[in-house]
Design a protein around this motif. Structure first.
Motif, PDB file in Angstrom:
ATOM      1  N   MET A  48       0.839  -1.189   0.000  1.00 56.39           N
ATOM      2  CA  MET A  48       0.000   0.000   0.000  1.00 56.39           C
ATOM      3  C   MET A  48       0.883   1.251   0.000  1.00 56.39           C
ATOM      4  O   MET A  48       1.849   1.347   0.730  1.00 56.39           O
ATOM      5  N   THR A  49       0.517   2.201  -0.810  1.00 51.05           N
ATOM      6  CA  THR A  49       1.222   3.472  -0.862  1.00 51.05           C
ATOM      7  C   THR A  49       0.687   4.377   0.235  1.00 51.05           C
ATOM      8  O   THR A  49      -0.512   4.442   0.470  1.00 51.05           O
ATOM      9  N   ARG A  50       1.593   5.088   0.908  1.00 49.46           N
ATOM     10  CA  ARG A  50       1.149   5.992   1.976  1.00 49.46           C
ATOM     11  C   ARG A  50       0.570   7.285   1.441  1.00 49.46           C
ATOM     12  O   ARG A  50      -0.216   7.928   2.114  1.00 49.46           O
ATOM     13  N   HIS A  51       0.967   7.690   0.244  1.00 57.00           N
ATOM     14  CA  HIS A  51       0.499   8.960  -0.293  1.00 57.00           C
ATOM     15  C   HIS A  51       0.002   8.780  -1.728  1.00 57.00           C
ATOM     16  O   HIS A  51       0.707   8.226  -2.558  1.00 57.00           O
ATOM     17  N   ALA A  52      -1.187   9.284  -1.984  1.00 56.79           N
ATOM     18  CA  ALA A  52      -1.717   9.322  -3.347  1.00 56.79           C
ATOM     19  C   ALA A  52      -1.630  10.775  -3.804  1.00 56.79           C
ATOM     20  O   ALA A  52      -2.579  11.536  -3.708  1.00 56.79           O
ATOM     21  N   LEU A  53      -0.451  11.156  -4.259  1.00 58.83           N
ATOM     22  CA  LEU A  53      -0.192  12.545  -4.624  1.00 58.83           C
ATOM     23  C   LEU A  53      -0.553  12.793  -6.086  1.00 58.83           C
ATOM     24  O   LEU A  53      -0.377  11.919  -6.933  1.00 58.83           O
ATOM     25  N   PRO A  54      -1.026  14.000  -6.392  1.00 59.05           N
ATOM     26  CA  PRO A  54      -1.378  14.300  -7.780  1.00 59.05           C
ATOM     27  C   PRO A  54      -0.137  14.355  -8.661  1.00 59.05           C
ATOM     28  O   PRO A  54       0.957  14.686  -8.201  1.00 59.05           O
ATOM     29  N   THR A  55      -0.333  14.036  -9.921  1.00 63.06           N
ATOM     30  CA  THR A  55       0.781  14.075 -10.873  1.00 63.06           C
ATOM     31  C   THR A  55       0.764  15.342 -11.718  1.00 63.06           C
ATOM     32  O   THR A  55       1.713  15.606 -12.436  1.00 63.06           O
ATOM     33  N   ASP A  56      -0.320  16.117 -11.605  1.00 62.92           N
ATOM     34  CA  ASP A  56      -0.463  17.324 -12.438  1.00 62.92           C
ATOM     35  C   ASP A  56      -0.379  18.605 -11.622  1.00 62.92           C
ATOM     36  O   ASP A  56      -1.031  19.588 -11.918  1.00 62.92           O
ATOM     37  N   THR A  57       0.451  18.615 -10.604  1.00 56.15           N
ATOM     38  CA  THR A  57       0.608  19.773  -9.740  1.00 56.15           C
ATOM     39  C   THR A  57       1.303  20.905 -10.499  1.00 56.15           C
ATOM     40  O   THR A  57       2.311  20.668 -11.166  1.00 56.15           O
ATOM     41  N   PRO A  58       0.777  22.146 -10.395  1.00 52.48           N
ATOM     42  CA  PRO A  58       1.475  23.284 -11.024  1.00 52.48           C
ATOM     43  C   PRO A  58       2.909  23.388 -10.491  1.00 52.48           C
ATOM     44  O   PRO A  58       3.191  23.044  -9.345  1.00 52.48           O
ATOM     45  N   ALA A  59       3.806  23.883 -11.325  1.00 53.56           N
ATOM     46  CA  ALA A  59       5.238  23.928 -10.996  1.00 53.56           C
ATOM     47  C   ALA A  59       5.517  24.671  -9.688  1.00 53.56           C
ATOM     48  O   ALA A  59       6.324  24.217  -8.876  1.00 53.56           O
ATOM     49  N   HIS A  60       4.838  25.812  -9.454  1.00 51.43           N
ATOM     50  CA  HIS A  60       5.105  26.563  -8.219  1.00 51.43           C
ATOM     51  C   HIS A  60       4.666  25.774  -6.989  1.00 51.43           C
ATOM     52  O   HIS A  60       5.307  25.839  -5.950  1.00 51.43           O
ATOM     53  N   GLU A  61       3.594  25.007  -7.094  1.00 55.57           N
ATOM     54  CA  GLU A  61       3.169  24.163  -5.970  1.00 55.57           C
ATOM     55  C   GLU A  61       4.137  23.003  -5.774  1.00 55.57           C
ATOM     56  O   GLU A  61       4.484  22.658  -4.641  1.00 55.57           O
ATOM     57  N   ALA A  62       4.572  22.400  -6.858  1.00 51.67           N
ATOM     58  CA  ALA A  62       5.508  21.274  -6.767  1.00 51.67           C
ATOM     59  C   ALA A  62       6.804  21.699  -6.072  1.00 51.67           C
ATOM     60  O   ALA A  62       7.345  20.948  -5.255  1.00 51.67           O
ATOM     61  N   ARG A  63       7.288  22.907  -6.368  1.00 48.31           N
ATOM     62  CA  ARG A  63       8.502  23.401  -5.700  1.00 48.31           C
ATOM     63  C   ARG A  63       8.268  23.550  -4.202  1.00 48.31           C
ATOM     64  O   ARG A  63       9.119  23.171  -3.400  1.00 48.31           O
ATOM     65  N   GLU A  64       7.120  24.113  -3.822  1.00 50.40           N
ATOM     66  CA  GLU A  64       6.802  24.250  -2.390  1.00 50.40           C
ATOM     67  C   GLU A  64       6.634  22.893  -1.727  1.00 50.40           C
ATOM     68  O   GLU A  64       7.077  22.695  -0.598  1.00 50.40           O
ATOM     69  N   ASP A  65       5.969  21.983  -2.434  1.00 47.83           N
ATOM     70  CA  ASP A  65       5.667  20.672  -1.863  1.00 47.83           C
ATOM     71  C   ASP A  65       6.905  19.804  -1.678  1.00 47.83           C
ATOM     72  O   ASP A  65       6.838  18.762  -1.032  1.00 47.83           O
ATOM     73  N   ALA A  66       8.023  20.220  -2.220  1.00 49.08           N
ATOM     74  CA  ALA A  66       9.253  19.438  -2.124  1.00 49.08           C
ATOM     75  C   ALA A  66      10.048  19.741  -0.851  1.00 49.08           C
ATOM     76  O   ALA A  66      11.026  19.063  -0.567  1.00 49.08           O
ATOM     77  N   ARG A  67       9.621  20.761  -0.080  1.00 51.42           N
ATOM     78  CA  ARG A  67      10.382  21.124   1.125  1.00 51.42           C
ATOM     79  C   ARG A  67       9.433  21.395   2.285  1.00 51.42           C
ATOM     80  O   ARG A  67       8.279  21.773   2.081  1.00 51.42           O
ATOM     81  N   PRO A  68       9.910  21.191   3.518  1.00 49.93           N
ATOM     82  CA  PRO A  68       9.058  21.442   4.686  1.00 49.93           C
ATOM     83  C   PRO A  68       8.753  22.929   4.832  1.00 49.93           C
ATOM     84  O   PRO A  68       9.640  23.768   4.749  1.00 49.93           O
ATOM     85  N   LEU A  69       7.477  23.242   5.037  1.00 47.45           N
ATOM     86  CA  LEU A  69       7.039  24.613   5.287  1.00 47.45           C
ATOM     87  C   LEU A  69       6.300  24.653   6.619  1.00 47.45           C
ATOM     88  O   LEU A  69       5.356  23.892   6.836  1.00 47.45           O
ATOM     89  N   LEU A  70       6.730  25.527   7.509  1.00 51.30           N
ATOM     90  CA  LEU A  70       6.102  25.701   8.818  1.00 51.30           C
ATOM     91  C   LEU A  70       5.875  27.184   9.080  1.00 51.30           C
ATOM     92  O   LEU A  70       6.802  27.990   8.914  1.00 51.30           O
ATOM     93  N   TYR A  71       4.650  27.519   9.493  1.00 50.73           N
ATOM     94  CA  TYR A  71       4.287  28.902   9.807  1.00 50.73           C
ATOM     95  C   TYR A  71       3.558  28.924  11.144  1.00 50.73           C
ATOM     96  O   TYR A  71       2.579  28.208  11.332  1.00 50.73           O
ATOM     97  N   ARG A  72       4.032  29.765  12.046  1.00 49.97           N
ATOM     98  CA  ARG A  72       3.401  29.910  13.358  1.00 49.97           C
ATOM     99  C   ARG A  72       2.067  30.632  13.171  1.00 49.97           C
ATOM    100  O   ARG A  72       2.032  31.789  12.773  1.00 49.97           O
ATOM    101  N   ALA A  73       0.956  29.935  13.473  1.00 56.49           N
ATOM    102  CA  ALA A  73      -0.375  30.488  13.228  1.00 56.49           C
ATOM    103  C   ALA A  73      -1.002  31.127  14.460  1.00 56.49           C
ATOM    104  O   ALA A  73      -1.738  32.104  14.348  1.00 56.49           O
ATOM    105  N   SER A  74      -0.732  30.570  15.639  1.00 59.27           N
ATOM    106  CA  SER A  74      -1.331  31.108  16.869  1.00 59.27           C
ATOM    107  C   SER A  74      -0.548  30.596  18.070  1.00 59.27           C
ATOM    108  O   SER A  74      -0.160  29.428  18.114  1.00 59.27           O
ATOM    109  N   GLU A  75      -0.367  31.454  19.036  1.00 58.85           N
ATOM    110  CA  GLU A  75       0.312  31.061  20.271  1.00 58.85           C
ATOM    111  C   GLU A  75      -0.663  30.378  21.228  1.00 58.85           C
ATOM    112  O   GLU A  75      -1.852  30.696  21.250  1.00 58.85           O
TER     113      GLU A  75
END
Length: 193
Positions: free
Chosen positions: A1-28
């Protein structure tokens, strides 16, 4: 079983973001059971070093097509994984979105220490994520911020603007069906203030 069913047609700017960890502090400190609320993506949810560095010990996955696996931080803390799966678009029940907000409430209300035979854990922050951290997770966090921090976020639009600024996205995210779902949750009073 595959753990992720990721899309294959992701726009290039999303694919670049999706390749690295992104963390944003939303609320304390949303409550005694949780430290900081974080907005992020799938790579962040799978990055033990980034989670440990930011004091994150639990994740809430809002996608139904990805399944982050067990993860142990360098101090031996097992990351607690929560999931409320939603489609990034039309087809979700408003009760599902409301359940995600209420899960954050439940985790914030008090820390559940577990039992001696449970994996080692400690209190910490919560990473709210989906695949890219642009639509489902932003919708849930915006709804939570508006409902639970109304003095700072008196309406959904203010909360969305805050998260879009953090995330660096424009008003094309969250996707329109997610925004309509959030409005339905508000209109139906599914998450009491």
């Amino acid at each position: 079983m595959t753990r992720h069913a990721l899309p294959t047609d992701t726009p290039a700017h999303e694919a670049r973001e999706d390749a690295r960890p992104l963390l944003y502090r939303a609320s304390e400190t949303p409550g005694p059971g949780l430290g900081t609320l974080w907005l992020g993506n799938l790579p962040a949810a799978e990055d033990a070093q980034a989670l440990h560095k930011n004091g994150i010990t639990a994740t809430l996955n809002l996608a139904m097509n990805i399944f982050p696996g067990p993860l142990v931080l360098s101090d031996g803390t097992q990351v607690r994984r929560y999931q409320i799966g939603m489609i990034d678009g039309a087809g979700n029940a408003p009760q599902t979105l409301a359940a995600a907000v209420q899960l954050i409430d439940g985790l914030a209300a008090g820390y559940t220490p577990g039992k001696p035979h449970y994996p080692a854990h400690r209190p910490g922050g919560l990473l709210v994520h989906c695949r890219g951290g642009r639509s489902r997770s932003v919708t849930v966090l915006a709804l939570w911020l508006h409902l639970r921090r109304p003095a700072t976020y008196p309406d959904l639009a203010t909360a969305l603007a805050h998260l879009r600024a953090l995330r660096g996205t424009d008003d094309t995210y969250p996707l329109p069906p997610m925004l309509a779902l959030a409005q339905e949750v508000l209109d139906r009073g599914l998450c009491a203030r």
